[in-house]
Every structure is written in structure tokens, then in C-alpha cells.
Write a protein that holds these residues in place. Structure first.
Motif, PDB file in Angstrom:
ATOM      1  N   GLN A  21      -5.656  -4.462 -17.198  1.00 30.79           N
ATOM      2  CA  GLN A  21      -6.121  -5.849 -17.278  1.00 30.79           C
ATOM      3  C   GLN A  21      -6.640  -6.225 -18.666  1.00 30.79           C
ATOM      4  O   GLN A  21      -7.019  -7.361 -18.891  1.00 30.79           O
ATOM      5  CB  GLN A  21      -7.216  -6.082 -16.228  1.00 30.79           C
ATOM      6  CG  GLN A  21      -6.687  -5.991 -14.805  1.00 30.79           C
ATOM      7  CD  GLN A  21      -7.797  -6.079 -13.767  1.00 30.79           C
ATOM      8  OE1 GLN A  21      -8.919  -5.631 -13.991  1.00 30.79           O
ATOM      9  NE2 GLN A  21      -7.480  -6.670 -12.624  1.00 30.79           N
ATOM     10  N   GLU A  22      -6.626  -5.279 -19.587  1.00 31.87           N
ATOM     11  CA  GLU A  22      -7.108  -5.557 -20.929  1.00 31.87           C
ATOM     12  C   GLU A  22      -6.017  -6.176 -21.804  1.00 31.87           C
ATOM     13  O   GLU A  22      -4.830  -5.928 -21.603  1.00 31.87           O
ATOM     14  CB  GLU A  22      -7.584  -4.264 -21.609  1.00 31.87           C
ATOM     15  CG  GLU A  22      -8.861  -3.690 -21.039  1.00 31.87           C
ATOM     16  CD  GLU A  22      -9.296  -2.425 -21.746  1.00 31.87           C
ATOM     17  OE1 GLU A  22     -10.447  -2.013 -21.540  1.00 31.87           O
ATOM     18  OE2 GLU A  22      -8.483  -1.837 -22.507  1.00 31.87           O
ATOM     19  N   ARG A  23      -6.464  -6.926 -22.798  1.00 27.78           N
ATOM     20  CA  ARG A  23      -5.570  -7.389 -23.867  1.00 27.78           C
ATOM     21  C   ARG A  23      -6.077  -6.780 -25.168  1.00 27.78           C
ATOM     22  O   ARG A  23      -7.193  -7.076 -25.610  1.00 27.78           O
ATOM     23  CB  ARG A  23      -5.574  -8.912 -23.962  1.00 27.78           C
ATOM     24  CG  ARG A  23      -4.680  -9.431 -25.093  1.00 27.78           C
ATOM     25  CD  ARG A  23      -4.792 -10.929 -25.271  1.00 27.78           C
ATOM     26  NE  ARG A  23      -4.080 -11.362 -26.460  1.00 27.78           N
ATOM     27  CZ  ARG A  23      -4.166 -12.588 -26.984  1.00 27.78           C
ATOM     28  NH1 ARG A  23      -4.920 -13.513 -26.399  1.00 27.78           N
ATOM     29  NH2 ARG A  23      -3.498 -12.903 -28.091  1.00 27.78           N
ATOM     30  N   LEU A 234      -9.982  -7.725 -25.125  1.00 24.59           N
ATOM     31  CA  LEU A 234     -10.427  -8.748 -24.181  1.00 24.59           C
ATOM     32  C   LEU A 234     -10.212  -8.220 -22.768  1.00 24.59           C
ATOM     33  O   LEU A 234      -9.175  -7.636 -22.470  1.00 24.59           O
ATOM     34  CB  LEU A 234      -9.643 -10.045 -24.374  1.00 24.59           C
ATOM     35  CG  LEU A 234      -9.680 -10.675 -25.771  1.00 24.59           C
ATOM     36  CD1 LEU A 234      -8.871 -11.959 -25.792  1.00 24.59           C
ATOM     37  CD2 LEU A 234     -11.101 -10.942 -26.218  1.00 24.59           C
ATOM     38  N   THR A 235     -11.204  -8.417 -21.919  1.00 22.68           N
ATOM     39  CA  THR A 235     -11.095  -7.934 -20.547  1.00 22.68           C
ATOM     40  C   THR A 235     -11.834  -8.869 -19.601  1.00 22.68           C
ATOM     41  O   THR A 235     -12.904  -9.396 -19.957  1.00 22.68           O
ATOM     42  CB  THR A 235     -11.664  -6.508 -20.407  1.00 22.68           C
ATOM     43  OG1 THR A 235     -11.727  -6.159 -19.024  1.00 22.68           O
ATOM     44  CG2 THR A 235     -13.058  -6.393 -21.003  1.00 22.68           C
ATOM     45  N   PRO A 236     -11.289  -9.086 -18.408  1.00 25.16           N
ATOM     46  CA  PRO A 236     -12.006  -9.897 -17.419  1.00 25.16           C
ATOM     47  C   PRO A 236     -13.126  -9.120 -16.739  1.00 25.16           C
ATOM     48  O   PRO A 236     -13.950  -9.709 -16.047  1.00 25.16           O
ATOM     49  CB  PRO A 236     -10.905 -10.268 -16.418  1.00 25.16           C
ATOM     50  CG  PRO A 236      -9.935  -9.131 -16.486  1.00 25.16           C
ATOM     51  CD  PRO A 236      -9.939  -8.697 -17.928  1.00 25.16           C
ATOM     52  N   LYS A 241     -16.560 -12.585 -19.580  1.00 21.14           N
ATOM     53  CA  LYS A 241     -15.188 -12.398 -19.107  1.00 21.14           C
ATOM     54  C   LYS A 241     -14.152 -12.961 -20.076  1.00 21.14           C
ATOM     55  O   LYS A 241     -14.095 -14.167 -20.314  1.00 21.14           O
ATOM     56  CB  LYS A 241     -15.022 -13.043 -17.731  1.00 21.14           C
ATOM     57  CG  LYS A 241     -15.921 -12.436 -16.655  1.00 21.14           C
ATOM     58  CD  LYS A 241     -15.674 -13.090 -15.309  1.00 21.14           C
ATOM     59  CE  LYS A 241     -16.664 -12.578 -14.273  1.00 21.14           C
ATOM     60  NZ  LYS A 241     -16.599 -11.141 -14.082  1.00 21.14           N
ATOM     61  N   SER A 242     -13.344 -12.068 -20.650  1.00 17.88           N
ATOM     62  CA  SER A 242     -12.216 -12.424 -21.509  1.00 17.88           C
ATOM     63  C   SER A 242     -12.607 -13.363 -22.653  1.00 17.88           C
ATOM     64  O   SER A 242     -11.780 -14.125 -23.144  1.00 17.88           O
ATOM     65  CB  SER A 242     -11.085 -13.036 -20.683  1.00 17.88           C
ATOM     66  OG  SER A 242     -10.600 -12.095 -19.740  1.00 17.88           O
ATOM     67  N   VAL A 285      -6.305 -17.160 -26.349  1.00 10.85           N
ATOM     68  CA  VAL A 285      -7.644 -17.014 -25.771  1.00 10.85           C
ATOM     69  C   VAL A 285      -8.084 -18.367 -25.229  1.00 10.85           C
ATOM     70  O   VAL A 285      -7.607 -19.421 -25.665  1.00 10.85           O
ATOM     71  CB  VAL A 285      -8.667 -16.484 -26.789  1.00 10.85           C
ATOM     72  CG1 VAL A 285      -8.231 -15.135 -27.332  1.00 10.85           C
ATOM     73  CG2 VAL A 285      -8.885 -17.472 -27.929  1.00 10.85           C
TER      74      VAL A 285
END
Length: 393
Positions: A21-23, A234-236, A241-242, A285
Motif C-alpha cells: 500500500q506504500e508509494r 507515502l502510506t495510508p 494518511k498519505s 499526491v
């Protein structure tokens, strides 16, 4: 059937789920002479909101340093479940055992995270006390915000402490370690370890507790051209969050007596040009966080906010709002950028106390903050206050 929390498969699956789920905003490196576990002594959802932690991750994976790579590790969400699973502390990227690396890095924000440091070392089967580490044990290197405020508690546990800003000190230290022969699969003997630590003593920004005792070096300051710090992952699954975090200024020009980042720290306030900030915000983003000790003191903050909110159409967050800096334009931009709660700080409960600690916020500034929040459709005004200042009645 849901697997129990202490199942090794459940723990590894959670790591894989979070990674998926990461970017990642930098290239992922698969090989290097030295792979360094970068540990955060709080859980993942806290760690990945730390801009300093992400800066170190970028430094150790920078293309300019191809001999290095970093993998992240965190204090488990449930330490007891991890212990029952009989797993060593693992990195996220390759699920490698942290304790097998010749070097382990920790980013420590404040004193209460020392217990997390102990748990991480115990799970990695590394002696908690540096005096008990000998042949075949990794070097434990600590840095982070705690080194600005109260580094001495790290002394019994760290082999090396990076004092202050790491942007220049850390790459230089890692080159020294590589040149000393430290690489994957090579752990130092007792004599090698002692010789290396003695050679490093006295280097800029490094405190070697076993050599220096309680004689602390000056806190390191990086060159301004290395600013700003910015997110690389970036991660939720985090507190923010993100949200893409970026630092439009570092330090502060004010003199609040209780603050670690007052104007006497590392040259006071150092500004980043709005054009530089804008150029580093990536496409794709939706939320941008402006992080710093005194972001609203940046003289060109409205220009930065206009770019984020009006030109890019993004939501925005600011880490610190000064009530005496708020204007109709500024609060309006924050409202259009998603703010529903305006948060300021009075710190002292009266103007007499605020004068005592050199916090110049006046009652009129707080009342004006409430008026501006209401005028721009915000539902709540939150006011932070320090209770228990000396002289309080």
C-alpha cells in the motif's frame, strides 16, 4: 479463519500488506556493500509520520551513495505477540533479521521511546547496554530529535550518537564505516570495535559515549543547500494518511524559553524559497503537510499556500500555527485547503506567564483566531496551553 496475532504468518502478511500500500518516491535499491536496518522505536503508524526518519531513509538510499542501502524496521504494534511468534525483529523490505547486520541505526524522538529502543534490541537479540556488546555484535548508532534536547540518556545504549542534523554527518560516518571494512557479513572483533570507536571520537557531530563520557560535541548543522526535508514514502497506514510532508523552513527566530528549537539553536530560522518547495511536491499526491518549528513565520507562506491550494488544488496541513501571524488571507487559504479545525497555542494561561517564558501571544491574537476561524467556516478552535509553569497561581 483469522490467524492469531502471534502467528508468524500473520505478522509477515501484515508487513507485506503495508508494503503493497506504500508509494515509494525514490528508486528501490536491491544490492549494496552494506545494508543498514533503520529502526524506529515506535510502531509503524507513528514512525512513517516522522519526516526526520524519512530523511535518513532517503540519505541511505541516495544514488550518490551506491555502496549503501537502508531497510526499515519498527517497534511491533504488539511486542508480546511478536515475542510469542518467536520471530527476530525483521526489516520490512526483505524481512531480514535486524540483529545480523553489522550496523543498526535508530531514530529517537524523545525519552519515552527509550523503552521501545530496549524492546527492539531485545527482539534483535542484541545486548541493550553498549558495554555488554563485544565480538560479533553490531554497532548501534542513534540519532534523532532527542539529540537536540537530552542526548545523555542514550549514552549507556548507543555505540555512536549522531548529534543534531544528519544530512552531512550520517553519509560521512557511513563512508568511514565502509572504509573500515564493515560490510554485510562482517562483524567487528572486540579490538577492531574499540579502535574504530576511538578513531571516530572527535569527528564533527559524533558523540562516542564509551570514549567521550558525558562530554558532548556541538550539535551538527547541515548546509542550507541540503534543505528542505521531504517525504520519500507515502502510506495510508499512518497518523498523517498519505500526506506528503515538506519543510519550508527549519528552526525558529523566536526565543520561547521552554523550546528546544528557539532562535539560539543551529542558526535560528532558515528559510526555503517557495519555488524550491513547489518544485519538490510530486504529482499524484492529494495532501501536503508543511512541517517546521515556525511555519507561519515564513514571510512567503501565503505564496506557498496559494501554489498548493489554488494552483494544485491540494489539501494542506501546517504543523504549527502562530496566533499572532494569522491573517484573513492565510486562514482563508487553510479553509479552502481542507481545514475544519484551527489550532493555535497560547502556552501560558495568562499574558503575565507568557511574558515570563517569552511567548509573545496576546489575548487579542487568540480572540482574532476565533473570529477568523468562524469567518472561514471552521467548526472548532483548539488552543494548546502549558499547565504548571513556574509562577502560575
Amino acid at each position: 479463519m483469522k490467524l492469531p496475532a502471534h502467528s508468524p504468518f500473520a505478522i509477515r502478511s501484515l508487513i507485506e500488506q503495508r508494503l503493497a500500500q506504500e508509494r515509494l518516491l525514490i528508486p528501490r535499491r536491491s544490492e549494496a556493500e552494506l545494508s543498514v536496518p533503520l529502526c524506529y522505536p515506535s510502531p509503524y503508524h507513528v514512525a512513517m509520520s516522522s519526516l526526520g526518519y524519512q530523511v535518513v531513509y532517503r540519505l541511505l538510499n541516495d544514488p550518490d551513495y551506491p555502496r549503501l542501502r537502508a531497510e526499515r524496521a519498527f517497534l511491533p504494534d504488539d511486542v508480546e505477540a511478536w515475542r510469542r511468534a518467536r520471530l527476530p525483529l525483521l526489516t520490512y523490505e526483505s524481512q531480514a533479521a535486524v540483529g545480523l547486520s553489522p550496523v543498526i541505526l535508530f531514530s529517537v524522538a524523545y525519552e519515552l521511546e527509550l523503552t521501545g529502543l530496549f524492546s527492539c534490541l531485545e527482539l534483535a537479540t542484541v545486548p541493550v547496554l553498549q558495554s555488554e556488546r563485544g565480538a560479533g555484535q553490531p554497532l548501534v548508532i542513534c540519532g534523532g530529535p532527542l539529540t537536540f534536547s537530552n542526548p545523555l540518556p542514550l549514552g549507556p545504549f548507543a555505540d555512536i550518537v549522531i548529534m543534531g542534523e544528519a544530512e552531512q554527518v550520517l553519509p560521512r560516518l557511513m563512508r568511514d564505516l565502509l572504509d573500515a571494512g564493515l560490510g554485510d557479513g562482517h562483524l567487528l572483533g572486540v579490538v577492531e570495535r574499540q579502535q574504530l570507536l576511538r578513531r571516530l571520537a572527535g569527528r564533527e557531530g559524533l558523540w562516542i559515549p564509551s570514549v567521550d563520557g558525558e562530554n558532548l560535541p556541538r550539535v551538527a548543522q547541515c548546509d542550507d543547500h541540503l534543505l528542505p526535508a521531504a517525504s520519500v514514502v507515502l502510506t495510508p497506514n499512518t497518523e498523517l494518511k498519505s500526506m506528503f510532508l515538506i519543510e519550508p523552513e527549519r528552526g525558529c527566530s523566536r526565543g520561547c524559553t521552554y523550546c528546544v528549537m528557539r532562535r539560539t539553536t543551529n542558526g535560528g530560522m532558515r528559510l526555503v524559497a517557495p519555488e524550491r518547495v513547489a518544485s519538490l511536491i510530486p504529482d499524484g499526491v492529494t495532501r501536503v503537510g508543511l512541517v517546521g518549528a515556525a511555519v507561519t513565520d515564513h514571510p512567503k507562506l501565503p505564496q506557498i499556500l496559494r501554489h498548493v491550494v489554488e494552483e494544485r488544488g491540494l489539501q494542506v496541513g501546517i504543523s504549527s500555527l502562530r496566533a499572532d501571524r494569522l491573517t484573513d488571507e492565510l486562514v482563508g487559504l487553510l479553509g479552502r485547503g481542507g481545514y475544519r479545525t484551527l489550532t493555535v497555542a497560547s502556552d501560558g494561561a495568562s499574558e503575565r506567564l507568557r511574558e515570563l517564558v517569552e511567548r509573545r501571544t496576546k489575548e487579542r491574537h487568540l480572540l482574532r483566531s476565533a473570529q477568523l476561524a468562524a469567518a472561514h467556516g471552521m467548526k472548532t478552535l483548539k488552543v494548546y496551553m502549558i499547565v504548571g509553569l513556574l509562577g502560575e497561581t
